[in-house]
Motif scaffolding. Structure first.
Motif, PDB file in Angstrom:
ATOM      1  N   ARG A  48      -9.978  -7.737   7.753  1.00 21.22           N
ATOM      2  CA  ARG A  48     -10.960  -8.783   8.072  1.00 21.22           C
ATOM      3  C   ARG A  48     -12.253  -8.070   8.442  1.00 21.22           C
ATOM      4  NH1 ARG A  48     -11.639  -9.116  13.704  1.00 21.22           N
ATOM      5  NH2 ARG A  48     -10.061  -7.892  14.774  1.00 21.22           N
ATOM      6  N   HIS A  49     -13.349  -8.807   8.479  1.00 25.41           N
ATOM      7  CA  HIS A  49     -14.636  -8.202   8.834  1.00 25.41           C
ATOM      8  C   HIS A  49     -14.518  -7.496  10.185  1.00 25.41           C
ATOM      9  CE1 HIS A  49     -18.846  -7.427   9.140  1.00 25.41           C
ATOM     10  NE2 HIS A  49     -18.920  -8.116  10.270  1.00 25.41           N
ATOM     11  N   GLY A  50     -14.850  -6.219  10.217  1.00 26.78           N
ATOM     12  CA  GLY A  50     -14.763  -5.433  11.436  1.00 26.78           C
ATOM     13  C   GLY A  50     -13.377  -4.911  11.741  1.00 26.78           C
ATOM     14  N   GLY A  51     -12.388  -5.298  10.939  1.00 30.16           N
ATOM     15  CA  GLY A  51     -11.020  -4.842  11.159  1.00 30.16           C
ATOM     16  C   GLY A  51     -10.867  -3.375  10.804  1.00 30.16           C
ATOM     17  N   ARG A  52      -9.939  -2.739  11.471  1.00 27.48           N
ATOM     18  CA  ARG A  52      -9.688  -1.313  11.252  1.00 27.48           C
ATOM     19  C   ARG A  52      -8.450  -1.109  10.383  1.00 27.48           C
ATOM     20  NH1 ARG A  52     -12.569   1.891  14.634  1.00 27.48           N
ATOM     21  NH2 ARG A  52     -13.617   0.849  16.352  1.00 27.48           N
ATOM     22  N   TRP A  53      -8.472   0.000   9.666  1.00 29.44           N
ATOM     23  CA  TRP A  53      -7.291   0.430   8.923  1.00 29.44           C
ATOM     24  C   TRP A  53      -7.077   1.917   9.191  1.00 29.44           C
ATOM     25  CZ3 TRP A  53      -7.683   4.377   5.486  1.00 29.44           C
ATOM     26  CH2 TRP A  53      -8.960   4.678   4.994  1.00 29.44           C
ATOM     27  N   ARG A  54      -5.830   2.350   9.110  1.00 34.45           N
ATOM     28  CA  ARG A  54      -5.485   3.765   9.271  1.00 34.45           C
ATOM     29  C   ARG A  54      -4.144   4.005   8.586  1.00 34.45           C
ATOM     30  NH1 ARG A  54      -6.998   7.969  12.418  1.00 34.45           N
ATOM     31  NH2 ARG A  54      -5.436   9.557  12.837  1.00 34.45           N
ATOM     32  N   TRP A  55      -4.078   5.085   7.791  1.00 33.70           N
ATOM     33  CA  TRP A  55      -2.804   5.489   7.225  1.00 33.70           C
ATOM     34  C   TRP A  55      -2.698   6.991   7.233  1.00 33.70           C
ATOM     35  CZ3 TRP A  55      -5.276   1.920   3.623  1.00 33.70           C
ATOM     36  CH2 TRP A  55      -6.146   2.519   2.721  1.00 33.70           C
ATOM     37  N   ILE A  74       0.844  -1.206   0.000  1.00 39.51           N
ATOM     38  CA  ILE A  74       0.000   0.000   0.000  1.00 39.51           C
ATOM     39  C   ILE A  74       0.874   1.248   0.000  1.00 39.51           C
ATOM     40  CG2 ILE A  74      -1.644   1.380   1.342  1.00 39.51           C
ATOM     41  CD1 ILE A  74      -2.853  -1.294   2.313  1.00 39.51           C
ATOM     42  N   ALA A  75       1.900   1.247   0.836  1.00 35.45           N
ATOM     43  CA  ALA A  75       2.772   2.416   0.968  1.00 35.45           C
ATOM     44  C   ALA A  75       3.512   2.739  -0.329  1.00 35.45           C
ATOM     45  CB  ALA A  75       3.768   2.194   2.101  1.00 35.45           C
ATOM     46  N   ARG A  76       3.594   1.772  -1.241  1.00 35.46           N
ATOM     47  CA  ARG A  76       4.328   1.977  -2.492  1.00 35.46           C
ATOM     48  C   ARG A  76       3.493   2.573  -3.620  1.00 35.46           C
ATOM     49  NH1 ARG A  76       7.335  -3.630  -3.432  1.00 35.46           N
ATOM     50  NH2 ARG A  76       7.862  -2.611  -5.399  1.00 35.46           N
ATOM     51  N   TRP A  77       2.150   2.598  -3.465  1.00 33.56           N
ATOM     52  CA  TRP A  77       1.353   3.081  -4.589  1.00 33.56           C
ATOM     53  C   TRP A  77       0.283   4.103  -4.225  1.00 33.56           C
ATOM     54  CZ3 TRP A  77      -3.928   2.547  -4.965  1.00 33.56           C
ATOM     55  CH2 TRP A  77      -4.539   1.598  -4.138  1.00 33.56           C
ATOM     56  N   LEU A 134       3.716  13.196  -1.659  1.00 34.45           N
ATOM     57  CA  LEU A 134       3.398  12.724  -0.318  1.00 34.45           C
ATOM     58  C   LEU A 134       3.946  11.315  -0.120  1.00 34.45           C
ATOM     59  CD1 LEU A 134      -0.340  13.839   0.100  1.00 34.45           C
ATOM     60  CD2 LEU A 134       1.716  15.091   0.741  1.00 34.45           C
ATOM     61  N   THR A 135       4.329  11.017   1.107  1.00 35.98           N
ATOM     62  CA  THR A 135       4.709   9.654   1.448  1.00 35.98           C
ATOM     63  C   THR A 135       3.629   9.083   2.361  1.00 35.98           C
ATOM     64  OG1 THR A 135       6.012  10.400   3.341  1.00 35.98           O
ATOM     65  CG2 THR A 135       7.183  10.086   1.263  1.00 35.98           C
ATOM     66  N   LEU A 136       3.514   7.783   2.374  1.00 34.92           N
ATOM     67  CA  LEU A 136       2.441   7.126   3.120  1.00 34.92           C
ATOM     68  C   LEU A 136       3.018   6.208   4.188  1.00 34.92           C
ATOM     69  CD1 LEU A 136      -0.719   6.526   3.195  1.00 34.92           C
ATOM     70  CD2 LEU A 136      -0.116   4.460   1.949  1.00 34.92           C
ATOM     71  N   THR A 137       2.463   6.316   5.385  1.00 30.77           N
ATOM     72  CA  THR A 137       2.756   5.390   6.463  1.00 30.77           C
ATOM     73  C   THR A 137       1.474   4.653   6.804  1.00 30.77           C
ATOM     74  OG1 THR A 137       4.482   6.800   7.382  1.00 30.77           O
ATOM     75  CG2 THR A 137       3.510   5.178   8.870  1.00 30.77           C
ATOM     76  N   VAL A 138       1.517   3.329   6.783  1.00 32.09           N
ATOM     77  CA  VAL A 138       0.364   2.527   7.185  1.00 32.09           C
ATOM     78  C   VAL A 138       0.470   2.347   8.696  1.00 32.09           C
ATOM     79  CG1 VAL A 138      -0.840   0.326   6.954  1.00 32.09           C
ATOM     80  CG2 VAL A 138       0.237   1.383   4.944  1.00 32.09           C
ATOM     81  N   ASN A 139      -0.451   2.981   9.433  1.00 30.58           N
ATOM     82  CA  ASN A 139      -0.436   2.935  10.890  1.00 30.58           C
ATOM     83  C   ASN A 139      -1.098   1.678  11.431  1.00 30.58           C
ATOM     84  OD1 ASN A 139      -1.349   6.080  10.096  1.00 30.58           O
ATOM     85  ND2 ASN A 139       0.556   5.855  11.225  1.00 30.58           N
TER      86      ASN A 139
END
Length: 153
Positions: free
Chosen positions: A54-61, A35-38, A44-49
């Motif tokens: 999965r179902h109900g799983g959280r994501w943040r970047w 994800i951080a590569r594209w 801008l640079t991206l950090t995946v926090n």
């Protein structure tokens, strides 16, 4: 690539074809180092926090500009992400409470995968803020970077 944002409709539709198996595109959407590569606009640079696909799983970047200023996004997965489909909410920390729903599908046929992303907003006004904020440049750049990445994998 097609980007459709019809006036008066709280929806953005994106369609792009890739000469890659959908499994590679799915990996690019669900593996933090990929994800951080594209993902993200130029400069801008991206950090995946956080990333818990999965179902109900959280994501943040967080995207960072050259001065170190961060722009964070987060959401939840709805249903279990698969190489066929990812459904997730999306929220920008600068606009708390404006949550939109992304449905991303990967349809593979004869060596080509068609990615379709449908983004539904709470209102036309919220969609217009997104569109007017330069989303097209970010999406086109991200999709080009995704193409380059999957061609290397």
């Amino acid at each position: 690539m097609d980007i459709v944002a019809d006036p008066g409709v709280p929806l953005v539709l994106i369609t792009r074809q890739f000469n890659a198996p959908r499994e590679l595109l799915f990996r690019a959407y669900t593996e933090p180092d990929l994800i951080a590569r594209w993902l993200g606009p130029p400069g801008l640079t991206l950090t995946v926090n956080q990333l818990d696909p999965r179902h109900g799983g959280r994501w943040r970047w967080t995207h960072y500009d050259s001065n170190g200023k961060g722009f964070a996004f987060h959401g939840l997965y709805h249903g279990t992400p698969s190489p066929e489909r990812i459904v997730q909410t999306y929220e920008f920390d600068l606009y708390p409470g404006v949550v939109y729903l992304n449905t991303i599908t990967f349809e593979h046929n004869d060596g080509v995968t068609t990615l379709r992303q449908s983004t539904v907003f709470p209102s036309v006004e919220d969609r217009d803020v997104y569109v007017d904020g330069g989303m097209e440049v970010g999406i086109r750049t991200s999709m080009d970077q995704l193409e380059a990445l999957v061609s290397q994998l």
